[in-house]
Design a protein around this motif. Structure first.
Motif, PDB file in Angstrom:
ATOM      1  N   GLN A  33       0.803  -1.202   0.234  1.00 55.53           N
ATOM      2  CA  GLN A  33       0.111   0.086   0.007  1.00 55.53           C
ATOM      3  C   GLN A  33       0.937   1.373  -0.031  1.00 55.53           C
ATOM      4  N   GLU A  34       2.154   1.311   0.684  1.00 58.87           N
ATOM      5  CA  GLU A  34       2.821   2.464   0.747  1.00 58.87           C
ATOM      6  C   GLU A  34       3.520   2.795  -0.532  1.00 58.87           C
ATOM      7  N   GLN A  35       3.976   1.592  -1.071  1.00 58.19           N
ATOM      8  CA  GLN A  35       4.506   1.703  -2.496  1.00 58.19           C
ATOM      9  C   GLN A  35       3.758   2.332  -3.353  1.00 58.19           C
ATOM     10  N   GLU A  36       2.061   1.766  -3.582  1.00 60.58           N
ATOM     11  CA  GLU A  36       1.082   2.257  -4.478  1.00 60.58           C
ATOM     12  C   GLU A  36       1.097   3.777  -3.859  1.00 60.58           C
ATOM     13  N   ARG A  37       1.070   4.196  -2.799  1.00 67.97           N
ATOM     14  CA  ARG A  37       0.618   5.479  -2.391  1.00 67.97           C
ATOM     15  C   ARG A  37       1.942   6.534  -2.934  1.00 67.97           C
ATOM     16  N   MET A  38       3.125   5.832  -2.717  1.00 70.52           N
ATOM     17  CA  MET A  38       4.089   6.762  -3.253  1.00 70.52           C
ATOM     18  C   MET A  38       4.359   6.927  -4.985  1.00 70.52           C
ATOM     19  N   GLU A  39       3.796   5.852  -5.693  1.00 68.81           N
ATOM     20  CA  GLU A  39       3.724   5.931  -7.022  1.00 68.81           C
ATOM     21  C   GLU A  39       2.717   7.058  -7.436  1.00 68.81           C
ATOM     22  N   MET A  40       1.498   6.913  -6.517  1.00 71.14           N
ATOM     23  CA  MET A  40       0.345   7.975  -7.043  1.00 71.14           C
ATOM     24  C   MET A  40       0.699   9.169  -6.737  1.00 71.14           C
ATOM     25  N   GLU A  41       1.559   9.373  -5.748  1.00 72.26           N
ATOM     26  CA  GLU A  41       1.953  11.085  -5.364  1.00 72.26           C
ATOM     27  C   GLU A  41       2.792  11.329  -6.482  1.00 72.26           C
ATOM     28  N   GLY A  42       3.870  10.434  -6.837  1.00 75.39           N
ATOM     29  CA  GLY A  42       4.727  10.892  -8.020  1.00 75.39           C
ATOM     30  C   GLY A  42       3.889  11.216  -9.074  1.00 75.39           C
ATOM     31  N   PHE A  43       2.952  10.504  -9.477  1.00 76.27           N
ATOM     32  CA  PHE A  43       2.083  10.619 -10.617  1.00 76.27           C
ATOM     33  C   PHE A  43       1.412  11.959 -10.534  1.00 76.27           C
ATOM     34  N   LYS A  44       0.949  12.284  -9.495  1.00 70.20           N
ATOM     35  CA  LYS A  44       0.210  13.542  -9.231  1.00 70.20           C
ATOM     36  C   LYS A  44       1.286  14.813  -9.510  1.00 70.20           C
ATOM     37  N   ARG A  45       2.536  14.564  -8.780  1.00 69.66           N
ATOM     38  CA  ARG A  45       3.591  16.011  -8.750  1.00 69.66           C
ATOM     39  C   ARG A  45       4.006  16.172 -10.133  1.00 69.66           C
ATOM     40  N   ALA A  46       4.081  14.959 -11.050  1.00 63.34           N
ATOM     41  CA  ALA A  46       4.365  14.945 -12.324  1.00 63.34           C
ATOM     42  C   ALA A  46       3.167  15.772 -13.397  1.00 63.34           C
ATOM     43  N   GLY A  47       2.045  15.990 -12.579  1.00 62.78           N
ATOM     44  CA  GLY A  47       1.060  16.759 -13.413  1.00 62.78           C
ATOM     45  C   GLY A  47      -0.106  15.628 -13.909  1.00 62.78           C
ATOM     46  N   GLY A  48       0.089  14.666 -13.602  1.00 61.41           N
ATOM     47  CA  GLY A  48      -1.144  13.578 -14.182  1.00 61.41           C
ATOM     48  C   GLY A  48      -2.334  13.941 -13.257  1.00 61.41           C
ATOM     49  N   ASP A  49      -3.242  13.180 -14.099  1.00 62.97           N
ATOM     50  CA  ASP A  49      -4.809  13.488 -13.456  1.00 62.97           C
ATOM     51  C   ASP A  49      -5.260  12.028 -13.413  1.00 62.97           C
ATOM     52  N   PRO A  50      -5.442  11.502 -12.095  1.00 70.14           N
ATOM     53  CA  PRO A  50      -5.777  10.132 -12.144  1.00 70.14           C
ATOM     54  C   PRO A  50      -7.104   9.779 -12.384  1.00 70.14           C
ATOM     55  N   ASP A  51      -7.815  10.957 -12.474  1.00 62.52           N
ATOM     56  CA  ASP A  51      -9.442  10.746 -12.895  1.00 62.52           C
ATOM     57  C   ASP A  51      -9.462  10.664 -14.417  1.00 62.52           C
ATOM     58  N   ALA A  52      -8.579  11.123 -15.057  1.00 62.50           N
ATOM     59  CA  ALA A  52      -8.624  10.972 -16.553  1.00 62.50           C
ATOM     60  C   ALA A  52      -8.146   9.523 -16.970  1.00 62.50           C
TER      61      ALA A  52
END
Length: 433
Positions: free
Chosen positions: A341-360
């Motif tokens: 769960q921690e690894q997935e959380r860190m990957e998601m935060e990195g994705f968001k910091r890079a400007g990605g939109d998870p909802d898209a």
């Protein structure tokens, strides 16, 4: 001069295929009048059998039905259908003696309650109760199985035979046979009055307590008439016996016949030791676990306690080990889950910091089936009308290409990667989906 009714009964009995109904009940496996037979086990003592519970093992056999036992009523003998006639027959014999039976007779036309003594040569002594006659009991005897209707006697019973229990006692010696009703002597038979002793009952007897249907439709006509009429099986009929006291005037272990005369002088009494019946009656009852524990010496109890404590300690240790093992296994699984769960959380935060939109990254419409990228004609990517991607009309060509990443790639021929992870795309570097 016999009465008219007595003559009628006699004629009916003599005209039947079975002269007297009780004789039809009795049989002998080996008749000493005809052959040499095994000895009979003796009672050789006196004992009162209380039928608020099953009698001691080995003392009685139950035949032709089931006998139930209760504290208040004693043994219950019930006829509830054709062919049933429950009977208790003693496994022991007494050679001259006494019985005292407390009995309440059964109702029912043609139903016969009975107390019977019988020997191997078919000497017999009876008490009988007719279900259709509530006021009288009937006494009888036979010698060597010979039927004689003149042997019967009838006796009025104060209060009736079916309303309550009464004491029916018989005493028997080589000099006389007596019947007592509630302590009162009502009949005496002397040997010389029984065909000059030939029909006088004089051989070792066993005791039978039972009920049977003399009025059964299959019985001979004379038997049915003697019993009082035909039996109706529409309802059950029950005889009750509270107790039976039996005394053997002899003290041997077994009785045997030395010749084929059937006389009391021919009976040989084996002595030495206790009879089988005596042993069964006086056998110590099976003890309960608490009684057996109470009888153990204190040293044995201490050993049992110590052994139980050791077994308990071993079980406790085994349970503790199993508990710790399961706990460690659960902790490892929980740690692995937390790490994922921690690894997935860190990957998601990195994705968001890079400007990605998870909802898209979610499809809100029908699933894309991945047809040819340039085939818009007739549907998106060769899909059917129901497979159009979000933002398109059913079956219509979209106004511009679908770009879920917002990269600006448009047009029918544009490629459509959802995510990219390569050195040329620094914005997505380090992100995983």
């Amino acid at each position: 001069m016999p009465s008219r009714s007595f003559k009628t009964l006699a004629a009916a009995l003599l005209s039947s295929s079975v002269i007297y109904p009780v004789v039809a009940q009795l049989a002998t496996q080996c008749n000493p009048l005809n052959t040499t037979c095994p000895p009979d086990p003796a009672l050789s003592t006196s004992h009162t059998f209380y039928f608020n519970a099953t009698p001691p093992a080995g003392t009685f056999n139950t035949t032709a039905g089931t006998v139930d036992y209760s504290f208040d009523k004693g043994a219950a003998f019930t006829i509830d259908k054709k062919g049933v006639s429950p009977t208790l027959i003693s496994n022991f014999y007494f050679f001259f003696g006494r019985t005292e039976v407390h009995l309440k007779a059964a109702p029912g036309t043609g139903v016969i309650s009975s107390i019977v003594w019988s020997s191997d040569v078919l000497d017999e002594v009876d008490w009988e109760f007719k279900g259709g006659n509530t006021t009288h009991t009937f006494t009888n005897y036979f010698g060597k199985g010979e039927p004689d209707f003149r042997n019967a006697g009838d006796h009025a019973v104060n209060g009736g035979v079916q309303a309550d229990y009464h004491n029916y006692t018989s005493t028997w010696t080589k000099e006389k046979l007596e019947w007592y009703l509630d302590g009162e002597l009502i009949r005496t038979l002397l040997p010389q009055d029984a065909n000059n002793t030939h029909f006088y009952p004089q051989t070792p007897m066993k005791l039978s307590l039972g009920i049977w249907a003399g009025g059964d439709p299959d019985m001979p006509k004379g038997t049915i008439e003697w019993a009082g009429g035909q039996t109706d099986y529409a309802e059950p009929y029950t005889m009750y016996v509270k107790s039976a006291a039996v005394e053997d005037y002899s003290t041997g272990t077994e009785y045997s016949y030395s010749d084929h005369s059937g006389s009391w002088e021919s009976i040989k009494i084996a002595t030495g030791g206790n009879s089988t019946a005596f042993q069964n009656i006086n056998k110590e009852p099976e003890k309960s676990l608490s009684q057996k524990w109470a009888e153990l010496p204190s040293s044995t109890k201490s050993g049992v306690y110590a052994g139980a404590g050791g077994v308990g300690a071993i079980l406790f240790a085994a349970l503790a080990w199993y508990y710790m093992r399961q706990r460690r296994s659960g902790q490892r699984e929980a740690a692995a889950l937390a790490a994922r769960q921690e690894q997935e959380r860190m990957e998601m935060e990195g994705f968001k910091r890079a400007g990605g939109d998870p909802d898209a990254l979610r499809f809100d419409g029908t699933e894309y089936k991945g047809g040819s990228a340039g085939a818009y004609a007739g549907g998106y990517g060769g899909a059917e009308r129901g497979d159009s991607p979000p933002g398109s009309s059913m079956g219509a060509q979209p106004e511009k290409g679908w770009d879920p990443t917002g990269s600006g790639n448009q047009g029918p021929g544009a490629s459509m990667p959802l995510l990219r992870d390569d050195p040329n795309t620094s914005a997505m570097s380090g992100a995983r989906r």
